[in-house]
Design a protein around this motif. Sequence first.
Motif, PDB file in Angstrom:
ATOM      1  N   GLU A  43      49.018  58.756  47.474  1.00  0.00           N
ATOM      2  CA  GLU A  43      48.310  57.386  47.894  1.00  0.00           C
ATOM      3  C   GLU A  43      48.469  56.646  46.352  1.00  0.00           C
ATOM      4  O   GLU A  43      48.296  57.093  45.230  1.00  0.00           O
ATOM      5  CB  GLU A  43      46.939  57.610  48.068  1.00  0.00           C
ATOM      6  N   LEU A  44      48.850  55.194  46.299  1.00  0.00           N
ATOM      7  CA  LEU A  44      48.906  54.517  45.483  1.00  0.00           C
ATOM      8  C   LEU A  44      47.784  53.399  45.599  1.00  0.00           C
ATOM      9  O   LEU A  44      47.507  52.539  46.458  1.00  0.00           O
ATOM     10  CB  LEU A  44      50.369  53.608  45.358  1.00  0.00           C
ATOM     11  N   GLU A  45      47.106  53.120  44.150  1.00  0.00           N
ATOM     12  CA  GLU A  45      46.415  51.705  44.049  1.00  0.00           C
ATOM     13  C   GLU A  45      46.900  50.883  42.939  1.00  0.00           C
ATOM     14  O   GLU A  45      46.801  51.491  41.914  1.00  0.00           O
ATOM     15  CB  GLU A  45      44.953  52.492  43.796  1.00  0.00           C
ATOM     16  N   LEU A  46      47.493  49.753  43.322  1.00  0.00           N
ATOM     17  CA  LEU A  46      48.185  49.190  42.285  1.00  0.00           C
ATOM     18  C   LEU A  46      47.241  48.268  41.485  1.00  0.00           C
ATOM     19  O   LEU A  46      46.456  47.442  42.231  1.00  0.00           O
ATOM     20  CB  LEU A  46      49.460  48.511  43.046  1.00  0.00           C
ATOM     21  N   VAL A  47      47.112  48.381  40.248  1.00  0.00           N
ATOM     22  CA  VAL A  47      46.170  47.303  39.561  1.00  0.00           C
ATOM     23  C   VAL A  47      46.808  46.755  38.470  1.00  0.00           C
ATOM     24  O   VAL A  47      47.436  47.434  37.630  1.00  0.00           O
ATOM     25  CB  VAL A  47      45.061  48.130  38.846  1.00  0.00           C
ATOM     26  N   PRO A  58      40.247  36.345  37.332  1.00  0.00           N
ATOM     27  CA  PRO A  58      41.544  35.246  38.087  1.00  0.00           C
ATOM     28  C   PRO A  58      42.516  36.095  38.502  1.00  0.00           C
ATOM     29  O   PRO A  58      43.230  35.880  39.320  1.00  0.00           O
ATOM     30  CB  PRO A  58      41.621  34.336  37.319  1.00  0.00           C
ATOM     31  N   THR A  59      42.842  37.318  37.622  1.00  0.00           N
ATOM     32  CA  THR A  59      44.121  37.952  37.993  1.00  0.00           C
ATOM     33  C   THR A  59      44.154  38.662  39.418  1.00  0.00           C
ATOM     34  O   THR A  59      43.117  39.452  39.855  1.00  0.00           O
ATOM     35  CB  THR A  59      44.386  39.274  36.976  1.00  0.00           C
ATOM     36  N   GLY A  60      45.014  38.360  40.487  1.00  0.00           N
ATOM     37  CA  GLY A  60      45.135  38.994  41.504  1.00  0.00           C
ATOM     38  C   GLY A  60      44.658  38.101  42.341  1.00  0.00           C
ATOM     39  O   GLY A  60      44.814  38.322  43.599  1.00  0.00           O
ATOM     40  N   PHE A  61      43.826  37.003  42.251  1.00  0.00           N
ATOM     41  CA  PHE A  61      43.214  35.888  43.460  1.00  0.00           C
ATOM     42  C   PHE A  61      44.405  35.403  44.041  1.00  0.00           C
ATOM     43  O   PHE A  61      45.560  35.093  43.551  1.00  0.00           O
ATOM     44  CB  PHE A  61      42.527  35.049  42.480  1.00  0.00           C
ATOM     45  N   GLY A  62      44.182  35.416  45.540  1.00  0.00           N
ATOM     46  CA  GLY A  62      45.336  34.686  46.351  1.00  0.00           C
ATOM     47  C   GLY A  62      46.587  35.646  46.596  1.00  0.00           C
ATOM     48  O   GLY A  62      47.390  35.260  47.173  1.00  0.00           O
ATOM     49  N   THR A  63      46.595  36.772  46.110  1.00  0.00           N
ATOM     50  CA  THR A  63      47.714  37.828  46.391  1.00  0.00           C
ATOM     51  C   THR A  63      47.313  39.148  47.173  1.00  0.00           C
ATOM     52  O   THR A  63      46.122  39.213  47.231  1.00  0.00           O
ATOM     53  CB  THR A  63      48.359  38.375  45.063  1.00  0.00           C
ATOM     54  N   GLU A  64      48.179  39.927  47.427  1.00  0.00           N
ATOM     55  CA  GLU A  64      47.811  41.021  48.283  1.00  0.00           C
ATOM     56  C   GLU A  64      46.947  42.046  47.262  1.00  0.00           C
ATOM     57  O   GLU A  64      46.199  42.961  47.941  1.00  0.00           O
ATOM     58  CB  GLU A  64      49.121  42.051  48.679  1.00  0.00           C
ATOM     59  N   GLU A  97      35.625  40.507  47.604  1.00  0.00           N
ATOM     60  CA  GLU A  97      34.770  39.354  47.373  1.00  0.00           C
ATOM     61  C   GLU A  97      35.279  38.377  46.527  1.00  0.00           C
ATOM     62  O   GLU A  97      35.860  38.661  45.305  1.00  0.00           O
ATOM     63  CB  GLU A  97      33.480  39.780  46.962  1.00  0.00           C
ATOM     64  N   THR A  98      35.344  36.937  46.442  1.00  0.00           N
ATOM     65  CA  THR A  98      36.041  35.958  45.510  1.00  0.00           C
ATOM     66  C   THR A  98      34.724  35.157  45.424  1.00  0.00           C
ATOM     67  O   THR A  98      33.716  34.872  46.184  1.00  0.00           O
ATOM     68  CB  THR A  98      37.240  35.322  46.217  1.00  0.00           C
ATOM     69  N   ARG A  99      34.903  34.232  44.097  1.00  0.00           N
ATOM     70  CA  ARG A  99      33.944  33.218  43.762  1.00  0.00           C
ATOM     71  C   ARG A  99      34.629  32.217  43.111  1.00  0.00           C
ATOM     72  O   ARG A  99      35.673  32.476  42.512  1.00  0.00           O
ATOM     73  CB  ARG A  99      32.890  33.799  43.016  1.00  0.00           C
ATOM     74  N   PHE A 100      34.263  30.899  43.363  1.00  0.00           N
ATOM     75  CA  PHE A 100      34.983  29.669  42.534  1.00  0.00           C
ATOM     76  C   PHE A 100      33.870  29.371  41.378  1.00  0.00           C
ATOM     77  O   PHE A 100      32.623  28.994  41.496  1.00  0.00           O
ATOM     78  CB  PHE A 100      34.846  28.260  43.492  1.00  0.00           C
ATOM     79  N   ILE A 101      34.301  29.636  40.009  1.00  0.00           N
ATOM     80  CA  ILE A 101      33.568  29.553  39.036  1.00  0.00           C
ATOM     81  C   ILE A 101      33.979  28.547  38.031  1.00  0.00           C
ATOM     82  O   ILE A 101      35.345  28.621  37.496  1.00  0.00           O
ATOM     83  CB  ILE A 101      33.180  30.649  38.294  1.00  0.00           C
ATOM     84  N   VAL A 113      38.191  36.829  41.626  1.00  0.00           N
ATOM     85  CA  VAL A 113      38.188  38.045  42.594  1.00  0.00           C
ATOM     86  C   VAL A 113      37.340  39.221  41.851  1.00  0.00           C
ATOM     87  O   VAL A 113      37.261  39.453  40.864  1.00  0.00           O
ATOM     88  CB  VAL A 113      39.558  38.586  43.008  1.00  0.00           C
ATOM     89  N   LEU A 114      36.404  39.838  42.610  1.00  0.00           N
ATOM     90  CA  LEU A 114      35.513  40.808  42.275  1.00  0.00           C
ATOM     91  C   LEU A 114      36.105  42.204  42.027  1.00  0.00           C
ATOM     92  O   LEU A 114      36.919  42.717  43.016  1.00  0.00           O
ATOM     93  CB  LEU A 114      34.488  41.007  43.214  1.00  0.00           C
ATOM     94  N   GLU A 115      36.098  42.847  41.002  1.00  0.00           N
ATOM     95  CA  GLU A 115      36.613  44.111  40.756  1.00  0.00           C
ATOM     96  C   GLU A 115      35.361  44.952  40.194  1.00  0.00           C
ATOM     97  O   GLU A 115      34.485  44.506  39.441  1.00  0.00           O
ATOM     98  CB  GLU A 115      37.797  43.869  39.592  1.00  0.00           C
ATOM     99  N   TYR A 116      35.659  46.489  40.284  1.00  0.00           N
ATOM    100  CA  TYR A 116      34.667  47.403  40.051  1.00  0.00           C
ATOM    101  C   TYR A 116      35.203  48.169  38.987  1.00  0.00           C
ATOM    102  O   TYR A 116      36.380  48.487  39.035  1.00  0.00           O
ATOM    103  CB  TYR A 116      34.123  48.158  41.401  1.00  0.00           C
ATOM    104  N   PRO A 117      34.365  48.890  38.380  1.00  0.00           N
ATOM    105  CA  PRO A 117      34.752  49.924  37.245  1.00  0.00           C
ATOM    106  C   PRO A 117      35.522  51.081  37.880  1.00  0.00           C
ATOM    107  O   PRO A 117      35.133  51.543  39.106  1.00  0.00           O
ATOM    108  CB  PRO A 117      33.540  50.306  36.675  1.00  0.00           C
TER     109      PRO A 117
END
Length: 238
Positions: free
Chosen positions: A97-101, A123-129, A140-144, A150-154
Amino acid sequence: MINKIAASVAEALSGIQDGATVLIGGFGTAGIPNELIDGLIDQGARNLTVVNNNAGNGETGLAALLKAGRVRKIICSFPRQADSQVFDGLYRNGQIELELVPQGNLAERLRAAGAGVGAFFTPTGFGTELARDVDGCQKETRFINGKSYVLEYPIYGDVALIKAESGDRWGNLVYRKAARNFGPVMATAAKRTVATVHSIVELGLLDPETIVTPGIHVSKIVQIHHVATQAGGFKRAA
């Protein structure tokens, strides 16, 4: 007396469980802890999740761990390269399995784990796969302040395997140039960190200004030696 020096790679890696998340330092071929990866193959842990900058080169190091069938999932930024044939074959056959970051997100997710940050917006990755999680759901996304994030976790690790240049028995580490790469953030993001070093020095001989990873983040260090070349010199990986 604090003494984090392990007599062998096998001793340093003892206790790694099946299903562990293993953070492995390195950027391309620079700073890869090959001796620890080989030791992990010998140790036998399976069903691993591996976090690395890429997905292995050639047939050695991380690629050898993948080829041995020990890795269930890899989290990385650059899975495909000219010599990533091991990963390519496994992925095309549905065996990994691959998780691309994105690379900046990878570093920040590791840093967040070590800093105790619960999550962060980027902002990196927003609007993409890449703005979708592993299940395909929209993150989750937010306009700031006029920008979309886009929200990312540790990314937390059960163990980090890294390569340094020198260390002492307390586990303080200094690195050599580009071999430093992800080592410092991975050391803070894992419950347990094992590092190889080319030299072990007496306490007090490392300049405190050059210590990048303090010993509080290191569980074990193992000394490895330079490999003699046919020309009679020494070969030292970056």
